[in-house]
Every structure is written in structure tokens, then in C-alpha cells.
Design a protein around this motif. Structure first.
Motif, mmCIF file in Angstrom:
data_model
loop_
_atom_site.group_PDB
_atom_site.id
_atom_site.type_symbol
_atom_site.label_atom_id
_atom_site.label_comp_id
_atom_site.label_asym_id
_atom_site.label_seq_id
_atom_site.Cartn_x
_atom_site.Cartn_y
_atom_site.Cartn_z
ATOM 1 N N MET A 105 0.846 -1.197 0.000
ATOM 2 C CA MET A 105 0.000 0.000 0.000
ATOM 3 C C MET A 105 0.880 1.246 0.000
ATOM 4 N N ARG A 106 0.589 2.155 -0.896
ATOM 5 C CA ARG A 106 1.401 3.353 -1.040
ATOM 6 C C ARG A 106 0.969 4.430 -0.048
ATOM 7 N N LEU A 107 1.959 5.129 0.534
ATOM 8 C CA LEU A 107 1.675 6.185 1.502
ATOM 9 C C LEU A 107 1.828 7.556 0.851
ATOM 10 N N ARG A 108 1.075 8.514 1.371
ATOM 11 C CA ARG A 108 1.156 9.888 0.863
ATOM 12 C C ARG A 108 2.479 10.522 1.285
ATOM 13 N N ARG A 109 3.085 11.250 0.381
ATOM 14 C CA ARG A 109 4.331 11.939 0.711
ATOM 15 C C ARG A 109 4.046 13.187 1.542
ATOM 16 N N LYS A 110 3.006 13.916 1.167
ATOM 17 C CA LYS A 110 2.621 15.131 1.900
ATOM 18 C C LYS A 110 1.276 14.866 2.572
ATOM 19 N N PHE A 111 1.344 14.392 3.790
ATOM 20 C CA PHE A 111 0.120 13.967 4.460
ATOM 21 C C PHE A 111 -0.382 14.970 5.506
ATOM 22 N N PHE A 112 0.404 16.020 5.783
ATOM 23 C CA PHE A 112 -0.053 17.001 6.753
ATOM 24 C C PHE A 112 -1.185 17.849 6.162
ATOM 25 N N PRO A 113 -2.151 18.242 6.976
ATOM 26 C CA PRO A 113 -3.260 19.092 6.481
ATOM 27 C C PRO A 113 -2.726 20.370 5.845
ATOM 28 N N ARG A 114 -3.427 20.830 4.812
ATOM 29 C CA ARG A 114 -2.932 21.976 4.049
ATOM 30 C C ARG A 114 -3.675 23.271 4.345
ATOM 31 N N SER A 115 -4.986 23.208 4.442
ATOM 32 C CA SER A 115 -5.754 24.427 4.685
ATOM 33 C C SER A 115 -5.806 24.745 6.180
ATOM 34 N N LEU A 116 -6.072 25.999 6.509
ATOM 35 C CA LEU A 116 -6.148 26.424 7.905
ATOM 36 C C LEU A 116 -7.275 25.699 8.638
ATOM 37 N N ARG A 117 -8.393 25.475 7.958
ATOM 38 C CA ARG A 117 -9.509 24.772 8.577
ATOM 39 C C ARG A 117 -9.121 23.332 8.905
ATOM 40 N N ASP A 118 -8.442 22.670 7.955
ATOM 41 C CA ASP A 118 -8.008 21.291 8.178
ATOM 42 C C ASP A 118 -7.012 21.209 9.329
ATOM 43 N N ILE A 119 -6.087 22.158 9.378
ATOM 44 C CA ILE A 119 -5.083 22.165 10.445
ATOM 45 C C ILE A 119 -5.751 22.328 11.809
ATOM 46 N N GLY A 120 -6.712 23.259 11.892
ATOM 47 C CA GLY A 120 -7.415 23.492 13.144
ATOM 48 C C GLY A 120 -8.212 22.276 13.587
ATOM 49 N N CYS A 121 -8.960 21.673 12.657
ATOM 50 C CA CYS A 121 -9.775 20.496 12.990
ATOM 51 C C CYS A 121 -8.898 19.306 13.377
ATOM 52 N N PHE A 122 -7.801 19.118 12.646
ATOM 53 C CA PHE A 122 -6.903 18.005 12.952
ATOM 54 C C PHE A 122 -6.265 18.163 14.329
ATOM 55 N N LEU A 123 -5.736 19.347 14.622
ATOM 56 C CA LEU A 123 -5.079 19.569 15.910
ATOM 57 C C LEU A 123 -6.055 19.418 17.065
ATOM 58 N N MET A 124 -7.272 19.924 16.884
ATOM 59 C CA MET A 124 -8.279 19.798 17.934
ATOM 60 C C MET A 124 -8.560 18.330 18.230
ATOM 61 N N MET A 125 -8.736 17.521 17.196
ATOM 62 C CA MET A 125 -9.049 16.112 17.375
ATOM 63 C C MET A 125 -7.835 15.336 17.888
ATOM 64 N N PHE A 126 -6.675 15.604 17.332
ATOM 65 C CA PHE A 126 -5.468 14.859 17.685
ATOM 66 C C PHE A 126 -5.047 15.128 19.128
ATOM 67 N N ILE A 127 -5.274 16.356 19.604
ATOM 68 C CA ILE A 127 -4.910 16.711 20.982
ATOM 69 C C ILE A 127 -6.030 16.368 21.953
ATOM 70 N N PHE A 128 -7.265 16.592 21.522
ATOM 71 C CA PHE A 128 -8.420 16.415 22.392
ATOM 72 C C PHE A 128 -8.631 14.959 22.812
ATOM 73 N N ILE A 129 -8.399 14.012 21.905
ATOM 74 C CA ILE A 129 -8.660 12.599 22.205
ATOM 75 C C ILE A 129 -7.776 12.074 23.340
ATOM 76 N N PRO A 130 -6.440 12.227 23.279
ATOM 77 C CA PRO A 130 -5.621 11.725 24.398
ATOM 78 C C PRO A 130 -5.849 12.487 25.702
#
Length: 281
Positions: A1-26
Motif C-alpha cells: 500500500m502506497r503512503l502519501r508523501r505530503k500527508f499534513f493538512p494543508r488548509s487552515l480549517r483542516d489544520i485546526g480540525c486536525f489539531l483539535m481532534m489529535f490533541i483532544f482525544i488523548p
């Protein structure tokens, strides 16, 4: 299975939603284990240990499936595209002027990911990636475990706040903080307010994930994807539709995203599915 080379969120909305979920869960997991559960169970009891183990299982699958959605490359550039010679089958292919290639059926270009996605369902802001043919399974289990985990935590937290510690939290000021959370964060920084913020986020996560599950499930059961025209041509029956998304080992795939579950379709030549469907009719 091939992995994405650039997998970090790109838009400001994506970055905000990702950080909220990634930090909030633990943070929620630590809060439940160290603050809430000791008020319910003795820390040396079997039920406390089992609850902690269940929490670890949920935490692992939430984070791992979330990361799998981000890492797995489901773009059309990961496969060798060979348009069929048959004119009837070729009509479902379309030319993408951005990628400058013929895109297979059910594939669409994502302006955020900047590529065509195989069987593109939608762009998920929480993972900062498109959900398509190869990572749809991980998205489904991410949602499923989010519903279970957030709802489980909400039930425990509701009893903790509104019953065990009612004298501290049940007052008019608590209602103001729930309606206007910025008031709580800006003018009254305390551990009690931090606990209340976690509780509010759990309630929101539980309700929102339930809505998403209710929205996506009918599409998956019908073999369709989000907002797809003429989706009935891809409907092979509930079981085969589930296998198309979750893989041939779907009965074990829920245990971990590391459990290999081969997909029965390549995500490109959907004319085979259409032909099979037409035969059954």
C-alpha cells in the motif's frame, strides 16, 4: 500500500480540525482515567482495570485509524490507468484538466489535495485528507470508535458533573459557561472550567459523530458514495457493498487498522461491478 508523501493538512480549517481532534482525544483519555473513573471505581478493582484497558483500545483505534486516513494514498496516480476500449464502458471516464489525465469512474478532483481521488467520497477536515477507495475503511472505523468513545465518556462525565459533584457544577453560572465557552476560557481560568470544557467537547463529539454515522451508513449499505448520481449501478447487495469498503476480512478489520483486509476491487474498472449488477437484474 502506497503512503502519501505530503500527508499534513494543508488548509487552515483542516489544520485546526486536525489539531483539535489529535490533541483532544488523548487529553480526554487522561482526564477519564485520572479524574472521573476514580470517583466511580476503586483503582485496584477489576472493573477499573477493565475500563482502562477498554479506554486504551478505543484510544489506539481512534488515533491509528485517523492517522491511516491521512497516510494512505488513495489518489488516482497510485495505479496504472488503462481506459477500456469498449465505448460503452469508456463513457464513464472523464478528463481532468487539472491533473491532465483521464480519471476513472467515481473519481473526482479535490482542490485541497490537488489530485484526483479514486472513488472520492468527501474531503475530511479532521484528517486533512480525502476519503476514497483505499482509506474508506479507516474512516468508517474512526467514526465508529469516535461514537463509542465519546458517548461512553459523555455518560460517565454527565454523572460525574451533574450528580457526584452537583454542588460544584449545578448552578446558573455553569449554564452561562456552556452557552458562552469563551467567557469561561478568557475570564475564569481554573481546573474546574477545564474539566467542564472537556465535558462539553465530549458531548459535541458524541452528537456530531452520531450524525455522521447516520449520514454515511445508508450510502455504504447501498454501495454508493456521497452525492453520487446513478449510484444504483454499483449496488451489489449489502454484504458485498460492505466488503468493497471494509475488505474481505471485515469481521477482523475492526480490531486494528494493522489487520490486513484486502479490497475486492481495484477502484478503477467499475464496469465489472456494473456488469455483475446488470446480470443479477
Amino acid at each position: 500500500m502506497r503512503l502519501r508523501r505530503k500527508f499534513f493538512p494543508r488548509s487552515l480549517r483542516d489544520i485546526g480540525c486536525f489539531l483539535m481532534m489529535f490533541i483532544f482525544i488523548p487529553i480526554t483519555f487522561v482526564f477519564e482515567i485520572t479524574v472521573v473513573l476514580p470517583d466511580f471505581h476503586d483503582q485496584s478493582s477489576a472493573i477499573y482495570i477493565l475500563t482502562c484497558l477498554l479506554g486504551l483500545f478505543l484510544l489506539f483505534n481512534l488515533q491509528a485509524n485517523m492517522l491511516a486516513c491521512m497516510l494512505v494514498d488513495t489518489s488516482a496516480r497510485t495505479v496504472l490507468l488503462t481506459p477500456p476500449s469498449n465505448e460503452r464502458q469508456r463513457q464513464y471516464w472523464r478528463y481532468c484538466s487539472v491533473c491532465e489525465m483521464l480519471a476513472p469512474p467515481r473519481s473526482w478532483h479535490c482542490s485541497i489535495c490537488d489530485t484526483c481521488i479514486l472513488k472520492r467520497d468527501h474531503h475530511c477536515s479532521f484528517t486533512g485528507s480525502c476519503i476514497g477507495h483505499k482509506n474508506h475503511r479507516y474512516f468508517v472505523f474512526f467514526l465508529l470508535y469516535l461514537v463509542i468513545g465519546a458517548t461512553y465518556a459523555t455518560i460517565y462525565n454527565s454523572i460525574y458533573f451533574w450528580w457526584l459533584h452537583a454542588a460544584t457544577y449545578v448552578n446558573w453560572l455553569t449554564l452561562v459557561k456552556i452557552v458562552f465557552p469563551m467567557f469561561m476560557l478568557c475570564f475564569d481560568v481554573s481546573w474546574q472550567n477545564f474539566y467542564l470544557l472537556i465535558y462539553m467537547l465530549n458531548v459535541i463529539a458524541s452528537a456530531y459523530s452520531m450524525v455522521l454515522i447516520a449520514y454515511h451508513t445508508p450510502y455504504i449499505m447501498r454501495g454508493a458514495k456521497d452525492c453520487e448520481k446513478h449510484a444504483q449501478r454499483y449496488d451489489q447487495g449489502v454484504r458485498r457493498n460492505l466488503v468493497t469498503v471494509l475488505g474481505k476480512r471485515m469481521k477482523l478489520a475492526w480490531l486494528s487498522p494493522f489487520v490486513e483486509s484486502e479490497l475486492p476491487h481495484d477502484g478503477v474498472h467499475w464496469e465489472n461491478v456494473m456488469d455483475d449488477t446488470e446480470k443479477h437484474r
